[in-house]
Write a protein that holds these residues in place. Structure first.
Motif, short mmCIF file in Angstrom:
data_model
loop_
_atom_site.label_atom_id
_atom_site.label_comp_id
_atom_site.label_asym_id
_atom_site.label_seq_id
_atom_site.Cartn_x
_atom_site.Cartn_y
_atom_site.Cartn_z
N PRO A 1 0.80 -1.22 0.04
CA PRO A 1 0.02 0.01 -0.09
C PRO A 1 0.84 1.29 -0.17
O PRO A 1 1.96 1.02 0.62
N GLY A 2 0.27 2.40 -0.60
CA GLY A 2 0.94 3.49 -0.49
C GLY A 2 2.12 3.79 -1.66
O GLY A 2 2.97 4.00 -1.65
N SER A 3 1.46 3.55 -3.00
CA SER A 3 2.41 3.45 -4.26
C SER A 3 2.61 5.03 -4.58
O SER A 3 3.52 5.36 -5.42
N GLU B 1 5.54 -2.78 1.29
CA GLU B 1 5.63 -1.55 0.79
C GLU B 1 6.89 -1.50 -0.05
O GLU B 1 7.05 -0.81 -1.06
N THR B 2 8.05 -1.95 0.76
CA THR B 2 9.45 -1.82 0.09
C THR B 2 9.41 -2.53 -1.14
O THR B 2 10.09 -2.28 -2.14
N THR C 1 -2.08 -5.34 -1.44
CA THR C 1 -2.72 -4.80 -0.14
C THR C 1 -2.76 -5.80 1.02
O THR C 1 -2.89 -6.97 0.57
N VAL C 2 -2.08 -5.47 2.09
CA VAL C 2 -2.43 -6.47 3.21
C VAL C 2 -3.75 -6.03 3.90
O VAL C 2 -4.00 -5.07 4.40
N GLU C 3 -4.77 -6.85 3.63
CA GLU C 3 -6.04 -6.79 4.19
C GLU C 3 -6.09 -7.06 5.63
O GLU C 3 -6.95 -6.31 6.14
#
Length: 223
Positions: free
Chosen positions: A46-48, A96-97, A145-147
């Motif tokens: 998440p957070g692209s 994310e990384t 995404t980690v739900e």
């Protein structure tokens, strides 16, 4: 939804057939040994996009109050709660990384991802995998995404090397993989895009960080 909502304190694959999906992903069998043929999708987290930056304070704007500093945990229950929260946050940071690395053609994967891998059974096959993708010119777009993340076990040997076992529900449906010519590499037919991955996150002692010690994709477990 877990991604950015996980408590950030201390500072992570879908089956593919042969010659199908290139990914910034990884998988480990029950013994903890990585099997590249089980890898499916990139792991952009998440957070692209970059967060917006607030405007500078004007003379008429009052500065925001300083954040409250949380006291260090002291009781066993407090330490356990912090360790679990830190392990979850580190897992999300890993996704994310990996997203950044995969979206950037796997350049500079060593410096960005090696700190997340806790033992040779993890970093040796993943190093080969990511370097192969970089050399081949593969890349991804989108973000997994980690739900949700659920605790399945907590182990503390009192020496600072705690283990936190987690079940993470991860959605890879928005990830697209490409070859060096920019042609999309499609998922194998019937391969799920959302399922559970079981992790063991291990803390590496004093001044150490949480690392991925084991990863088991459980593609039969929809979530």
């Amino acid at each position: 939804m877990v991604s950015s909502a996980i408590t950030p304190t201390r500072t992570i694959a879908i089956l593919i057939g042969v010659a199908v999906v290139a990914v910034a992903g990884f998988a480990v069998v029950r013994s903890g040994v990585f099997e590249p043929e089980t890898v499916q999708g990139a792991i952009p987290g998440p957070g692209s996009s970059s967060p917006s930056v607030s405007a500078s304070l004007s003379p008429s704007t009052s500065p925001s109050p300083k954040p409250t500093v949380e006291p260090e945990p002291t009781t066993p229950a407090q330490i356990k709660a912090k360790n679990i929260a830190d392990a979850k946050a580190r897992l999300v940071e890993y996704y994310e990384t990996t997203a950044v690395v995969a979206n950037n053609g796997y350049d500079d994967w060593e410096s960005k991802l090696l700190p997340f891998w806790g033992r040779p059974q993890i970093w040796q096959p993943l190093s080969n995998l990511f370097e192969g993708y970089r050399v081949d010119g593969r890349y991804t777009t989108g973000a997994a995404t980690v739900e949700s993340i659920e605790l399945t076990e907590y182990r503390d040997d009192r020496s600072g090397f705690e283990d936190v076992a987690l079940d993470a529900c991860v959605d890879f449906s928005k990830v697209t993989n490409f070859d060096s010519n920019g042609d999309e590499i499609r998922r194998a037919g019937g391969a799920p895009a959302r399922y559970v991955l079981a992790y063991v996150m291990r803390h590496q002692g004093d001044e150490g960080s949480w690392t991925v010690h084991e990863e088991i994709p459980e593609t039969e477990r929809a979530c």
